[in-house]
Design a protein around this motif. Structure first.
Motif, mmCIF file in Angstrom:
data_model
loop_
_atom_site.group_PDB
_atom_site.id
_atom_site.type_symbol
_atom_site.label_atom_id
_atom_site.label_comp_id
_atom_site.label_asym_id
_atom_site.label_seq_id
_atom_site.Cartn_x
_atom_site.Cartn_y
_atom_site.Cartn_z
ATOM 1 N N ALA A 103 6.341 -1.335 10.943
ATOM 2 C CA ALA A 103 5.837 -0.899 9.618
ATOM 3 C C ALA A 103 5.751 0.468 9.414
ATOM 4 O O ALA A 103 6.203 1.002 8.423
ATOM 5 N N THR A 104 5.261 1.144 10.454
ATOM 6 C CA THR A 104 5.278 2.865 10.481
ATOM 7 C C THR A 104 5.951 3.124 11.702
ATOM 8 O O THR A 104 6.116 2.404 12.825
ATOM 9 N N SER A 161 -0.119 -0.316 3.946
ATOM 10 C CA SER A 161 -0.475 -0.765 2.498
ATOM 11 C C SER A 161 0.148 -2.165 2.172
ATOM 12 O O SER A 161 1.166 -2.418 2.880
ATOM 13 N N THR A 162 -0.399 -2.948 1.559
ATOM 14 C CA THR A 162 0.325 -4.215 1.267
ATOM 15 C C THR A 162 1.493 -4.006 0.618
ATOM 16 O O THR A 162 2.675 -4.797 0.925
ATOM 17 N N GLY A 182 -12.630 -4.512 12.223
ATOM 18 C CA GLY A 182 -11.454 -3.910 11.434
ATOM 19 C C GLY A 182 -11.112 -4.839 10.385
ATOM 20 O O GLY A 182 -10.971 -6.235 10.669
ATOM 21 N N ASP A 183 -11.016 -4.743 9.077
ATOM 22 C CA ASP A 183 -10.732 -5.477 8.006
ATOM 23 C C ASP A 183 -9.322 -5.256 7.423
ATOM 24 O O ASP A 183 -8.913 -6.074 6.421
ATOM 25 N N GLU A 184 -8.264 -4.654 7.956
ATOM 26 C CA GLU A 184 -6.982 -4.433 7.403
ATOM 27 C C GLU A 184 -6.320 -5.768 7.369
ATOM 28 O O GLU A 184 -5.098 -5.890 6.540
ATOM 29 N N GLU A 185 -6.347 -6.682 8.367
ATOM 30 C CA GLU A 185 -5.813 -7.830 8.411
ATOM 31 C C GLU A 185 -6.186 -8.674 7.264
ATOM 32 O O GLU A 185 -5.188 -9.092 6.579
ATOM 33 N N SER A 186 -7.289 -8.788 6.629
ATOM 34 C CA SER A 186 -7.830 -9.650 5.443
ATOM 35 C C SER A 186 -7.356 -8.928 4.197
ATOM 36 O O SER A 186 -6.985 -9.442 3.134
ATOM 37 N N THR A 187 -7.355 -7.356 4.211
ATOM 38 C CA THR A 187 -7.399 -6.677 2.853
ATOM 39 C C THR A 187 -5.998 -5.980 2.812
ATOM 40 O O THR A 187 -5.613 -5.762 1.517
ATOM 41 N N PRO A 218 -2.486 -10.355 2.625
ATOM 42 C CA PRO A 218 -2.099 -10.492 1.106
ATOM 43 C C PRO A 218 -0.360 -10.223 0.907
ATOM 44 O O PRO A 218 0.266 -10.861 0.410
ATOM 45 N N ALA A 219 0.078 -9.327 2.028
ATOM 46 C CA ALA A 219 1.462 -9.098 1.882
ATOM 47 C C ALA A 219 2.265 -10.451 2.474
ATOM 48 O O ALA A 219 3.134 -10.928 1.832
#
Length: 358
Positions: free
Chosen positions: A164-165, A178-179, A220-225, A229-230
């Motif tokens: 992704a990056t 980002s999503t 960490g909450d990047e998975e859920s936020t 969603p993506a």
């Protein structure tokens, strides 16, 4: 599909790129697969031909594409001046002529003189200048061919891993995710698996960013936020996308074998397991471009440059894959033009099954 003309850039002239090119195209059977066009200079290539000693490498020197030979490698003169070649040295000369080779090859692509591109490795520090301010081939090609987004996808027989990056500091990964970005990467991967690899219903796995994929937001909450969603939106688009998976368990348990591609969140998360599992035969493919570009999955390797010991397996695979993707695209377009025509079931063409033995 006729035998395609494949452009080959020389990369850093002090790295292992030209040594690999000499080794790969010393075998005349390569000319049965494609019409190769190397962008460099006679004297620079002859330096590495002599360094290789007794071999069957030869080339047809050209200054315009009307004189292409179908029976041997063609050398398009990208510069005329004599250049000091110093294998293993990181200097401005290596970077300058790597960029000249790349620019010359890209011009040929834009004009339709060649159909695909295989790039030898460059060093990110010595190519920087007024004519090249990119962190590598991928962002340069993205800008040059005006793609809104691209994906760096590492490919081997047993797996495909995208990121992704790409080449950014680890401390900045979070701010780049980002999503919207992840969803766009998934979309490009999905399209590429269908268009470039001939997979009708591709399955895509998405990794989490944090240890244990966030462990229910405990680390960490990047998975859920951001990531989930993506994935949900991709599923709403009828794409077979799964995750987010914990990266360590995903590779350790061999889960990658159940998917056509894996999307990692950052460079090392994807490339460390890929290079460990691809057994030296992986390649880098830039998905999302309207042109086809592949490269070996290694760098300039200054530590072994000029010693004659560089292994050509990954570079050879990059040539095969470039031809394969061009063939798959041709078949895809033929199927769209004639829906009654049954597409070939193979993911890749028979060229890969007829690999040249070293």
């Amino acid at each position: 599909m006729n035998k395609p003309a494949i452009g080959i850039t020389c990369g850093d002239i002090n790295g292992i790129g030209l040594e690999l090119i000499v080794k790969v195209f010393s075998d005349p059977r390569m000319n049965e697969i494609c019409t190769p066009v190397l962008f460099a200079s006679n004297k620079t290539v002859n330096f590495y031909r002599k360094l290789a000693g007794d071999n069957h490498f030869s080339f047809n020197a050209i200054k315009d594409f009307s004189r292409l030979s179908n029976k041997q490698l063609n050398l398009f003169s990208s510069w005329e001046e004599e250049v000091a070649v110093t294998p293993g040295k990181l200097n401005e000369i290596g970077g300058k002529y790597a960029v000249l080779s790349l620019q010359s090859a890209v011009k040929a692509l834009q004009e339709g003189s060649i159909e695909g591109l295989v790039t030898a490795p460059i060093h990110k520090s010595n190519v920087q200048g007024p004519d090249f301010s990119y962190t590598g081939h991928t962002p340069f090609l993205k800008h040059t061919f005006q793609a809104k987004e691209v994906v760096m996808m590492m490919c081997a027989e047993n797996m495909r891993v995208a990121v992704a990056t790409e080449h950014i500091p680890v401390k900045e990964i979070h701010s780049h995710l980002s999503t919207e970005l992840i969803l766009k990467k998934i979309e490009i991967i999905h399209q590429s698996l269908s268009f470039d690899f001939g997979i009708s219903k591709p399955r895509i796995a998405v990794l989490g960013l944090n240890p244990h994929a966030g462990d229910d937001d405990l680390v960490g909450d990047e998975e859920s936020t951001v990531i989930s969603p993506a994935i949900r939106e991709a599923k709403n688009r009828n794409q077979l996308v799964f995750g987010p998976f914990s990266a360590d368990a995903f590779f350790a348990r061999g889960q990658y074998a159940h998917f056509d591609a894996v999307l990692a969140m950052y460079h090392d998360q994807g490339l460390i397991p890929f290079k460990s599992l691809a057994q030296g035969e992986g390649i880098n493919y830039t998905a999302g471009l309207h042109i086809v570009r592949t490269s070996p999955d290694h760098g300039v390797a200054f530590d072994i440059a000029g010693k004659g010991i560089a292994q050509p397996h990954s570079f050879l695979e990059a040539v095969y894959k470039c031809v394969d993707i061009l063939r798959n695209r041709s078949e895809y377009e033929a199927q769209r033009a004639n829906p009654m025509k049954k597409m070939m079931p193979e993911v890749t063409s028979k060229l890969v099954d007829e690999k040249i033995e070293d």
